[in-house]
Enzyme design. Structure first.
Site, PDB file in Angstrom:
ATOM      1  CD  GLU A   2      -5.977  -4.012  -3.716  1.00 13.92           C
ATOM      2  OE1 GLU A   2      -5.535  -3.040  -3.074  1.00 13.92           O
ATOM      3  OE2 GLU A   2      -5.450  -5.138  -3.719  1.00 13.92           O
ATOM      4  CG  HIS A  12      -5.603  -2.594   0.441  1.00 13.81           C
ATOM      5  ND1 HIS A  12      -4.851  -2.308  -0.679  1.00 13.81           N
ATOM      6  CD2 HIS A  12      -5.095  -1.814   1.435  1.00 13.81           C
ATOM      7  CE1 HIS A  12      -3.943  -1.397  -0.375  1.00 13.81           C
ATOM      8  NE2 HIS A  12      -4.060  -1.094   0.889  1.00 13.81           N
ATOM      9  CB  SER A  48      -0.963  -0.043   1.186  1.00 11.03           C
ATOM     10  OG  SER A  48      -2.014   0.878   1.043  1.00 11.03           O
TER      11      SER A  48
END
Length: 304
Positions: free
Chosen positions: A238, A268, A149
């Site tokens: 996602e 995610h 991320s």
């Protein structure tokens, strides 16, 4: 196999209220951080995991190992959390799975977080950590960089800075749903984990008073030529999936050796739940194998 295997529908039902609580833009970041650290105990590390608390690049870090490890190669891991939350503790189990698969120590950096420390603090810390690993004896091409991320975006930004400032090329980039352009407003309101208000709050906190066009902040905007072999993982459902597909296309157009895995039915950074869910464990093993292969002795690559 994980020690406990939950069916995907059960896992999704159980995790939905947890993520709604944790990724809540109405909660102060300090509260979110405390809750995430507390909840991370549910993410069990493999048996035999060993954790050393160290300093790296002037910041706290954890050196995670499992069994005998190579002293010639290592992984620098940059955790996710929107640049505002997350820590080595929240990502310890994932680091342990990668340590098991790579046979290397995984160094998880506790880089400075926004809003207290906006951009470029996190990138400066990541650069300092990589340079200290080099100074300690690791060849740049025997250091893989991985992250999820925001940590995936930070990994990409670090590789670009190392290329431009130091002519260093890491062994590989292992990117789990990388947030390569925080400027982008997602079209969807939420997925199982992330929601739009929280992500926009994190983007603003990380930018501070900076320029959103700075490629260190949004590395997807930069030239990607000369980057190392890169593996990107993302789930099709996602919020960051479209951004990941654009990153992969741009990497390939730049001639970067790029692998892309698109899962279905996960979420995610489901790799954090590798101890509980077999499909998440499987893709984590794939990432670890990619990093292990990249860290084998190889001829030095140039940035040309």
């Amino acid at each position: 196999m994980p020690e406990v295997t939950l069916p995907l529908p059960v896992a999704r039902i159980a995790l939905n209220p947890v993520f709604r609580l944790l990724m809540n833009h109405r909660l102060p970041f300090t509260v979110q951080r405390a809750l995430m650290n507390w909840g991370s105990v549910a993410q069990r590390s493999p048996r035999g995991t060993h954790v050393d608390r160290i300093r790296l690049g002037g910041r706290p870090a954890e050196r995670v190992t499992l069994g005998p490890v190579s002293d010639a190669a290592t992984v620098l891991y940059l955790h996710g959390g929107g640049y505002t939350v997350g820590s080595p503790a929240t990502h310890r189990a994932l680091a342990a799975f990668l340590a098991r698969e790579t046979g290397c120590a995984v160094q998880v950096l506790d880089y400075r977080l926004a809003p207290e420390h906006p951009y470029p603090a996190a990138l400066d810390d990541a650069e300092a950590a990589f340079l200290e690993l080099v100074a300690s004896g690791f060849e740049p091409e025997r250091i893989a960089v991985s992250g999820d991320s925001a940590g995936g975006g930070l990994s990409l930004a670090l590789a670009e800075r190392l290329r431009d400032r130091h002519a260093f090329v890491p062994a590989a980039l292992g990117l789990i749903a990388p947030w390569g352009d925080p400027n982008e407003v997602p079209s969807r309101s939420r997925d199982l984990v992330i929601n739009r208000p929280w992500s926009r709050q994190c983007a603003a906190a990380y930018l501070g008073g900076g320029d959103g066009n700075d490629s260190g902040y949004a590395p997807l905007l930069d030239d990607l030529h000369g980057l190392p072999p890169t593996y990107v993982q993302a789930d099709v459902d996602e919020m960051l999936h479209d951004q990941c597909t654009r990153l992969v296309a741009k990497l390939r157009a730049a001639g970067v050796d790029t692998r892309f895995t698109e899962t279905e039915g996960l979420w995610h950074v489901s790799q954090l739940q590798a101890s509980l869910i077999e499909p998440a464990a499987a893709i984590t093993r794939e990432l670890g194998e990619f990093l292990r292969q990249a860290l084998r002795p190889a001829q030095t690559r140039s940035t040309g």
